[in-house]
Design an enzyme around this catalytic site. Structure first.
Site, PDB file in Angstrom:
ATOM      1  N   ASP A  14      19.967 -35.282 -18.148  1.00 10.35           N
ATOM      2  CA  ASP A  14      19.465 -34.674 -19.396  1.00 10.35           C
ATOM      3  C   ASP A  14      18.510 -33.514 -19.134  1.00 10.35           C
ATOM      4  OD1 ASP A  14      20.780 -36.755 -20.926  1.00 10.35           O
ATOM      5  OD2 ASP A  14      19.142 -38.077 -20.339  1.00 10.35           O
ATOM      6  N   LYS A  17      21.407 -29.058 -17.709  1.00 10.58           N
ATOM      7  CA  LYS A  17      22.342 -28.423 -16.759  1.00 10.58           C
ATOM      8  C   LYS A  17      23.455 -27.683 -17.483  1.00 10.58           C
ATOM      9  CE  LYS A  17      23.215 -32.436 -14.905  1.00 10.58           C
ATOM     10  NZ  LYS A  17      22.241 -33.221 -15.666  1.00 10.58           N
ATOM     11  N   GLY A  41      26.711 -35.944 -20.914  1.00  9.57           N
ATOM     12  CA  GLY A  41      26.748 -35.191 -22.157  1.00  9.57           C
ATOM     13  C   GLY A  41      26.056 -33.859 -21.968  1.00  9.57           C
ATOM     14  N   HIS A  42      26.825 -32.781 -21.910  1.00 12.06           N
ATOM     15  CA  HIS A  42      26.261 -31.457 -21.709  1.00 12.06           C
ATOM     16  C   HIS A  42      26.313 -30.690 -23.030  1.00 12.06           C
ATOM     17  CE1 HIS A  42      27.060 -31.604 -17.073  1.00 12.06           C
ATOM     18  NE2 HIS A  42      26.150 -32.454 -17.499  1.00 12.06           N
ATOM     19  N   GLN A 225      24.750 -36.297 -14.670  1.00 11.20           N
ATOM     20  CA  GLN A 225      23.593 -37.163 -14.426  1.00 11.20           C
ATOM     21  C   GLN A 225      22.543 -36.404 -13.584  1.00 11.20           C
ATOM     22  OE1 GLN A 225      26.914 -38.881 -13.761  1.00 11.20           O
ATOM     23  NE2 GLN A 225      26.796 -39.169 -15.953  1.00 11.20           N
TER      24      GLN A 225
END
Length: 435
Positions: A14, A17, A41-42, A225
């Site tokens: 988180d 990235k 989740g990006h 991650q």
């Protein structure tokens, strides 16, 4: 300007990235995911529109870039198809722009059922997974019973493999976890419907990337991650099931280490983590509420509220060493704008019980935390807006001092600073593709 760049997280994920990969992709030909699954989740903000990607690399937002999913990932076919349809509904073409390794492993419904059943059974010692089936899918890979992308090419063999694996899973689900069994026909029929669509994206990833490097193309390897969630180097057992550190690039794509030119670590200017596990600098007072609200700290995959805390330099140095970082990118600087003072953990204090442990021998684990307290350095806040600033010289003086102090403590340059969620809200001190 050809170069291979790795962008990975230095914390518990988180870190932002996705935005940084999206920002750098303008100068890239390929963006490659090398580990993890749809537990990542990006979040990208492009033209004021929010796009959340879970499996497709963030480079897909740029029309001329090829997005590659490597063998080190685990892929949910259902989630992948939905994600591609979502992108195309937003006028983002995926045809001939998404390549998948045939050696990537599949996440299927029985992995999800097992993941959820375990969390339910563990009760007080729950790990806090995303419930996406990531761990069981990686277990199958290591146990050599996993279903691979290439298995979709022969439906008769696929059916036999699913039957065999489901006998193993159903026995546990019914007899130990007291859950319902799963019909292999449901799994098989779902895969059969999407098989040809997924197979149309299959490519020989190592050969494609090797040729790209030989042809002097630019490549970004996008991590999911973060370092502290790495299965070998993270805060075990509260970790993910893959290598989210730089070694995962080589094993997850087939690209050798000598081809990695620049490794960029991404770190928030504070820290967060989703789920359970050790967090020495965690805050529980009004500062936690401030970070949550100002930083919008809800998980993009789970929606869970993230735990928050001050930046931990000890752990950041660990991430720098493990990943051989070239430089650091700081994100969410603007979140600190309204704080009167800002703390940085610069060291740990060991109690007398642990006095026999040398600092260089200290291993960060659940068993060693009870006798350790963080040592903080307090810096004054700047109480001015940094939101959207794109040039370092225009930052408030105290914000510059804060950044320079971090750089001094970590011993590597800070090349990029994010001052907001949008692509253009970025300060570039040194551009990775132009060094």
């Amino acid at each position: 300007m050809n170069k291979t760049i790795v962008v990975l997280g230095t914390q518990w994920g988180d870190e932002g990235k996705g935005k940084i990969v999206d920002f750098l992709t303008e100068n890239s030909d390929f963006v490659v995911r090398y580990q993890g699954g749809n537990n990542a989740g990006h979040t990208l903000i492009v033209n004021k529109k929010k796009i959340v990607l879970h499996q497709i690399p963030s480079g897909i937002m740029h029309k001329k870039v090829i997005s590659v999913i490597g063998n080190g990932t685990v892929i949910s076919p259902t989630s992948l198809v939905k994600e591609i349809k979502m992108l195309e509904a937003n006028n983002i073409c995926c045809k001939d722009r998404v390549y998948i390794s045939p050696n990537a492993s599949l996440i299927l419904n029985y992995h999800i059922s097992m993941d959820l059943a375990r969390e339910k059974r563990l009760n007080e010692i729950v790990i806090g997974t995303t419930g996406k089936g990531i761990g069981p899918a990686y277990e199958d890979k290591i146990s050599r019973i996993g279903i691979k992308i290439y298995d979709l090419a022969n439906l008769n063999v696929l059916k036999l493999k699913i039957k065999r694996v489901l006998n193993y899973y159903n026995y546990q689900l019914v007899n130990f976890y007291k859950e319902k069994s799963i019909d292999y026909k449901v799994i098989f029929n779902e895969l059969a419907q999407s098989a040809s669509f997924i197979l149309s994206m299959v490519r020989n990833v190592p050969e494609i990337l090797y040729k790209a490097i030989k042809d002097k193309k630019s490549i970004i390897f996008e991590g999911a991650q973060g370092t502290l969630l790495d299965v070998d180097h993270g805060t075990y057992p509260y970790v993910t099931s893959s290598n989210s550190t730089v070694g995962g690039v080589c094993t997850g794509t087939g690209v050798g280490p000598k081809h990695l030119d620049y490794i960029l670590g991404v770190s928030k200017v504070y820290m967060t983590r989703v789920g359970l596990g050790p967090f020495l600098t965690e805050v529980f007072d009004e500062i936690d509420d401030y970070f949550f609200l100002k930083g919008n700290e809800s998980g993009s995959t789970t929606g869970r509220r993230r735990r928050t805390g001050w930046l931990d330099i000890v752990l950041l140095r660990k991430a720098i060493k493990i990943n051989s970082l070239t430089a650091l990118c700081l994100t969410k600087l603007d979140v600190l704008d309204e704080l009167k003072e800002i703390k940085i953990c610069i060291d740990y204090k060991f109690s007398s019980i642990n006095s026999s442990i040398r600092k260089e021998d200290f291993i960060f684990s659940q068993n060693t935390l009870e006798n350790i307290t963080p040592i903080y350095e307090t810096l004054p806040g700047w109480n001015e807006s940094t939101a959207g600033i794109t040039n370092f010289k225009f930052l408030p003086i105290l914000a510059k001092k804060y950044i320079n102090r971090i750089q001094e403590l970590i011993g590597i340059p800070i090349d990029i600073i994010s001052t907001g969620p949008s692509r253009d809200e970025t300060i570039v001190i040194r551009h990775p593709f132009k060094i």
